[in-house]
Write an enzyme that holds these catalytic residues in place. Structure first.
Site, PDB file in Angstrom:
ATOM      1  N   ASP A  36      12.818  73.488  30.385  1.00  0.00           N
ATOM      2  CA  ASP A  36      14.169  72.987  30.099  1.00  0.00           C
ATOM      3  C   ASP A  36      14.488  71.899  31.115  1.00  0.00           C
ATOM      4  O   ASP A  36      14.310  72.102  32.325  1.00  0.00           O
ATOM      5  CB  ASP A  36      15.183  74.139  30.186  1.00  0.00           C
ATOM      6  CG  ASP A  36      16.529  73.766  29.593  1.00  0.00           C
ATOM      7  OD1 ASP A  36      17.120  72.764  30.030  1.00  0.00           O
ATOM      8  OD2 ASP A  36      16.996  74.484  28.695  1.00  0.00           O
ATOM      9  N   VAL A 101      21.128  72.387  20.579  1.00  0.00           N
ATOM     10  CA  VAL A 101      19.961  71.786  19.920  1.00  0.00           C
ATOM     11  C   VAL A 101      19.604  72.682  18.741  1.00  0.00           C
ATOM     12  O   VAL A 101      19.396  73.901  18.915  1.00  0.00           O
ATOM     13  CB  VAL A 101      18.768  71.658  20.901  1.00  0.00           C
ATOM     14  CG1 VAL A 101      17.555  71.097  20.164  1.00  0.00           C
ATOM     15  CG2 VAL A 101      19.126  70.763  22.083  1.00  0.00           C
ATOM     16  N   HIS A 105      15.204  78.201  19.399  1.00  0.00           N
ATOM     17  CA  HIS A 105      14.544  78.250  20.708  1.00  0.00           C
ATOM     18  C   HIS A 105      15.064  79.437  21.502  1.00  0.00           C
ATOM     19  O   HIS A 105      16.202  79.879  21.313  1.00  0.00           O
ATOM     20  CB  HIS A 105      14.750  76.948  21.494  1.00  0.00           C
ATOM     21  CG  HIS A 105      16.180  76.575  21.681  1.00  0.00           C
ATOM     22  ND1 HIS A 105      16.914  75.933  20.713  1.00  0.00           N
ATOM     23  CD2 HIS A 105      17.040  76.753  22.723  1.00  0.00           C
ATOM     24  CE1 HIS A 105      18.142  75.728  21.149  1.00  0.00           C
ATOM     25  NE2 HIS A 105      18.252  76.230  22.373  1.00  0.00           N
ATOM     26  N   HIS A 107      15.517  80.838  25.480  1.00  0.00           N
ATOM     27  CA  HIS A 107      15.556  80.491  26.903  1.00  0.00           C
ATOM     28  C   HIS A 107      14.945  81.636  27.710  1.00  0.00           C
ATOM     29  O   HIS A 107      15.279  82.806  27.480  1.00  0.00           O
ATOM     30  CB  HIS A 107      16.998  80.338  27.391  1.00  0.00           C
ATOM     31  CG  HIS A 107      17.770  79.232  26.741  1.00  0.00           C
ATOM     32  ND1 HIS A 107      17.975  78.021  27.349  1.00  0.00           N
ATOM     33  CD2 HIS A 107      18.406  79.157  25.540  1.00  0.00           C
ATOM     34  CE1 HIS A 107      18.713  77.244  26.557  1.00  0.00           C
ATOM     35  NE2 HIS A 107      18.991  77.918  25.456  1.00  0.00           N
TER      36      HIS A 107
END
Ligand code: AMP
Length: 143
Positions: A36, A101, A105, A107
């Protein structure tokens, strides 16, 4: 309101196509993991499926098993790499939840006792630091 759809011009789709750079730590046929750029802690890594989906809500369930197998693998590697006390795994769906986004995804953030997370989508990290951290995680994944 119409259902939100997948936009193939999102930034992670561009990373998957190699159109913009990323600090990659892991890749297979189904999944890519990379650093990231605005980490909430050292070693903040993102894991994305290659199959297009906006988030968890519209994902094909068959993408989730391979995705979370790699989430576990990367979580173990970052914990070891950074000597962390724990690991936060987060995933946001739609703007109200904090998603910015729109390609699914997950994290992965190493955590240390008493150290709070930095702000979400906060400060950009130096590319050399991201490259160094990516190298350390790649090394842990290959052991
Ligand atoms: P989310 O709010 O879950 O959609 O989070 C998107 C994450 O992507 C944030 O943590 C951003 O720091 C991160 N991000 C945005 N652009 C990039 C990029 N080009 N490469 C890597 N991470 C990014």
């Amino acid at each position: 309101m119409a259902d939100a759809t997948y936009d193939s011009n999102n930034i992670f789709a561009k990373i998957l196509r190699g159109e913009i750079p990323s600090h990659r730590v892991y890749e297979d046929d189904a999944v890519l993991a990379f650093m990231d750029v605005m980490p909430q802690g050292p070693g903040h890594t993102l894991v994305v499926p290659k199959a297009p989906s906006r988030n968890l809500l519209d994902a094909d369930p068959t993408t989730l098993g391979p995705l979370f197998a790699i989430v576990q693998k990367v979580a173990r590697a970052v914990k070891k790499t950074f000597g962390a006390d724990g690991v936060t795994v987060m995933q946001f769906n739609e703007p109200a939840s904090g998603q910015t986004v729109y390609h699914l995804h997950v994290h992965i953030i190493p955590r240390f006792e008493g150290v709070p997370l930095k702000p979400h989508s906060g400060q950009m990290e130096k590319p050399e630091i991201l490259a160094e951290n990516a190298g350390k995680i790649r090394a842990a994944l290959s052991n």
